[in-house]
Design an enzyme around this catalytic site. Structure first.
Site, mmCIF file in Angstrom:
data_model
loop_
_atom_site.group_PDB
_atom_site.id
_atom_site.type_symbol
_atom_site.label_atom_id
_atom_site.label_comp_id
_atom_site.label_asym_id
_atom_site.label_seq_id
_atom_site.Cartn_x
_atom_site.Cartn_y
_atom_site.Cartn_z
ATOM 1 N N GLY A 156 44.870 42.198 51.971
ATOM 2 C CA GLY A 156 44.688 43.163 53.053
ATOM 3 C C GLY A 156 43.283 43.145 53.632
ATOM 4 N N ASN A 201 45.804 55.365 53.055
ATOM 5 C CA ASN A 201 45.880 55.069 51.622
ATOM 6 C C ASN A 201 45.585 56.273 50.742
ATOM 7 O OD1 ASN A 201 43.377 54.356 53.049
ATOM 8 N ND2 ASN A 201 42.530 54.072 51.007
ATOM 9 N N GLN A 247 49.649 50.000 53.150
ATOM 10 C CA GLN A 247 50.284 51.073 52.367
ATOM 11 C C GLN A 247 51.696 51.385 52.830
ATOM 12 O OE1 GLN A 247 49.114 52.513 49.655
ATOM 13 N NE2 GLN A 247 47.052 51.664 49.682
ATOM 14 N N SER A 275 49.553 43.408 52.377
ATOM 15 C CA SER A 275 49.030 43.002 51.079
ATOM 16 C C SER A 275 50.186 42.909 50.095
ATOM 17 C CB SER A 275 48.023 44.048 50.601
ATOM 18 O OG SER A 275 47.755 43.856 49.224
ATOM 19 N N HIS A 316 49.980 42.908 46.566
ATOM 20 C CA HIS A 316 49.932 43.632 45.288
ATOM 21 C C HIS A 316 50.247 45.117 45.406
ATOM 22 C CE1 HIS A 316 45.927 45.771 45.289
ATOM 23 N NE2 HIS A 316 45.770 44.984 46.322
ATOM 24 N N THR A 373 43.629 25.254 51.029
ATOM 25 C CA THR A 373 44.944 24.928 50.468
ATOM 26 C C THR A 373 45.696 26.220 50.153
ATOM 27 O OG1 THR A 373 44.147 22.864 49.566
ATOM 28 C CG2 THR A 373 46.107 23.801 48.525
ATOM 29 N N CYS A 410 32.399 61.735 42.097
ATOM 30 C CA CYS A 410 32.033 61.352 40.741
ATOM 31 C C CYS A 410 32.792 60.132 40.243
ATOM 32 C CB CYS A 410 32.292 62.507 39.799
ATOM 33 S SG CYS A 410 31.218 63.881 40.147
#
Lengths: 125, 383
Positions: B71, B148, B176, B196, B198, B234, B322
């Site tokens: 992506g 996302n 997404q 994408s 995955h 390739t 965080c």
């Protein structure tokens, strides 16, 4: 986030959580806008911290440092407590992830604020 | 311990059928698709068939599909490939994925102008704002299909129609949304679209960019003329075969997948609202991905929630500073007008095909005590 076992212990089972209803000193440090804020409440007798409680809004490290400062400070004289550094807190927790050392290690500063509050209230005595 | 994965917007496990489809292309069918001998031609046929599958799934033609590394590369190729001279204007939204936003910032440094459109409190871009932002210099409009973090689905058809009326290419990042909401590039007036593998139970490191015929895109990677000269190198044949299999499974299972995902999503949201006070939904109530439940829990911080959930075997993600490498709170949630302290208390649950009702029930059993515990520690509670 890779935390030490000690950080996880204090995060999951924080010691001395809460407020002291009629504290001799109270202080806060941090800002919820940044994601971390700690409040510390102390009772002082004959120049020693006899009781201490904390509350934290923040991540695992922020909660663990709040818990740890209560263990480090209780029973100490005010001068001894003021000598506790952020590094002391991190060391007592077997270290903090580098990214957390600065932003989430607020407890020592909250303790200083509580002691200064006590000292300001007891200037004349 | 039982582990429940509710972070499918981050990545997914490779489906067993996808894995099986890929295996021969690592060993006996290892050929280079550019070679003229039998080994090469076998790989080339696999590549052609994969390309056909991906094109069909989008309503595109075979020669309009360029395979990439994923992506992020597809987004980079769409943007940087559209403005090779670094002159001109791009219109995008303020809640795009960093693959778009950081690329836009890079293009700004090189001399392009970029308009970052605001979104409303639900995360929607107003197509009227897109039209108003168009200038004589506008070279590209790029607005993501679904976000996302919050799962809000943008009115891409309307934006596509506006772009088409003005003769400006329209790109959308569908990383997404693919497999979870209908996509037809012709009907929706989409000129470029990023995918994408995955995120849809395919392998990592592979994706595609659909580029409408006739659109001139400058390559980012030069070399041996692979992928119609747009993306040299390739071809990752095994990865592409796996990606195409994942695409075909997503199409095959579209009805049952989305029905299942909607059911779990609504069960989770309704359950949380029924058992926990001071909680709000982030993103649009109805125009949202079937697998996204992003909620903010007042007075508590996201990483602390995430870690408590992780200890219970539940994997989620948070908008809190965080937990991010940059230590910045989510730009998406801030763009919705949510205060920074509330952004820190946001948790994203993104479930997938393999999750069950029992798993959601387990989450609903665990969550109230975690929130209660953290609120008892928080100085903000009740203030």
């Amino acid at each position: 986030m890779e935390y030490s076992e000690k950080v996880m212990d204090h995060f999951l089972n924080p010691r001395n959580v809460g407020e002291i209803p009629d504290p001799d000193g109270s202080g806060e440090f941090g800002n919820p806008v940044c994601g971390d804020m700690t409040h510390v409440y102390i009772k002082v007798e004959d120049g020693r911290i006899t009781d201490i409680k904390f509350k934290t809004f923040g991540c695992g490290a922020a909660i663990a440092t709040g818990s740890m400062i209560t263990e480090l400070a209780v029973g100490k004289t005010l001068d001894e407590a003021l000598a506790i550094t952020r590094d002391d807190v991190a060391d007592a927790l077997d270290g903090l992830p580098p990214v957390k050392l600065h932003c989430s290690n607020l407890a020592a500063d909250a303790l200083y604020a509580a002691i200064r509050d006590y000292q300001a209230k007891n200037k004349d005595s | 311990m039982k582990r429940i994965y509710l972070d499918h917007a981050a990545t997914t496990a490779v489906d067993r059928e996808v894995m099986q489809a890929m295996v021969p292309y690592f060993t006996e069918r290892f050929g280079n698709a550019s070679s003229l001998h039998t080994f090469g031609q076998d790989a080339n046929r696999a590549l052609a068939s994969a390309r056909e599958g991906v094109a069909d799934a989008l309503g595109a033609d075979v020669e309009e599909i360029v395979f990439t590394s994923g992506g992020t590369e597809s987004d980079n190729l769409a943007l940087r490939g559209s403005l090779p001279g670094h002159k001109g204007h791009i219109i995008t939204s303020s809640i795009e994925h960093p693959a778009i936003l950081k690329t836009c910032r890079h293009l700004e440094r090189l001399g392009c102008d970029v308009t970052y459109l605001p979104v409303d409190a639900d995360g929607l871009v107003d197509p009227g704002d897109v039209e108003s932002a168009i200038t004589s210099e506008t070279r590209l409009i790029s607005v993501m299909h679904a976000n996302n973090e919050i799962g809000t689905i943008q009115p891409v058809s309307e934006i596509g129609a506006i772009a088409s009326d003005h003769g400006i290419p329209f790109h959308t990042d569908a990383v997404q949304s693919f497999g979870k909401t209908e996509i037809d590039v012709r009907k929706m007036n989409i000129d470029m679209l990023s995918l994408s593998s995955h995120k849809i139970y395919g392998p990592k490191g592979v994706g595609a960019l659909y580029i409408r015929k006739g659109l001139k895109i400058e390559p980012l990677v030069y070399g041996g003329g692979h992928e119609m000269g747009i993306r040299a190198g390739t071809e990752n044949v095994s990865g592409i075969v796996g990606f195409a299999k994942a695409v075909s499974l997503a199409c095959e299972r579209f009805e049952s997948d989305t029905a299942h995902l909607v059911k779990l999503r609504d069960m989770l949201i309704d359950g949380v609202f029924g058992s926990i006070d001071d909680v709000f939904l982030n993103g649009h109530p109805t125009k949202r991905l079937p697998n996204n439940a992003n909620m903010r829990f007042m007075f508590v911080e996201g990483e602390a929630m995430l870690m408590h959930l992780d200890i219970k075997g539940i994997a989620v993600s948070t908008g809190s500073a965080c937990s991010s490498a940059s230590l910045d709170p989510s730009h998406v949630l801030l763009a919705l007008g949510i205060s920074p302290e509330d952004v820190h208390g946001s948790i994203r649950f993104t479930h997938g095909r393999e999750n069950t009702e029992e798993e959601i029930k387990y989450v609903l059993d665990m969550l109230p005590a975690i929130i209660e515990k953290l609120r008892a520690i928080s100085p903000l509670t009740g203030k």
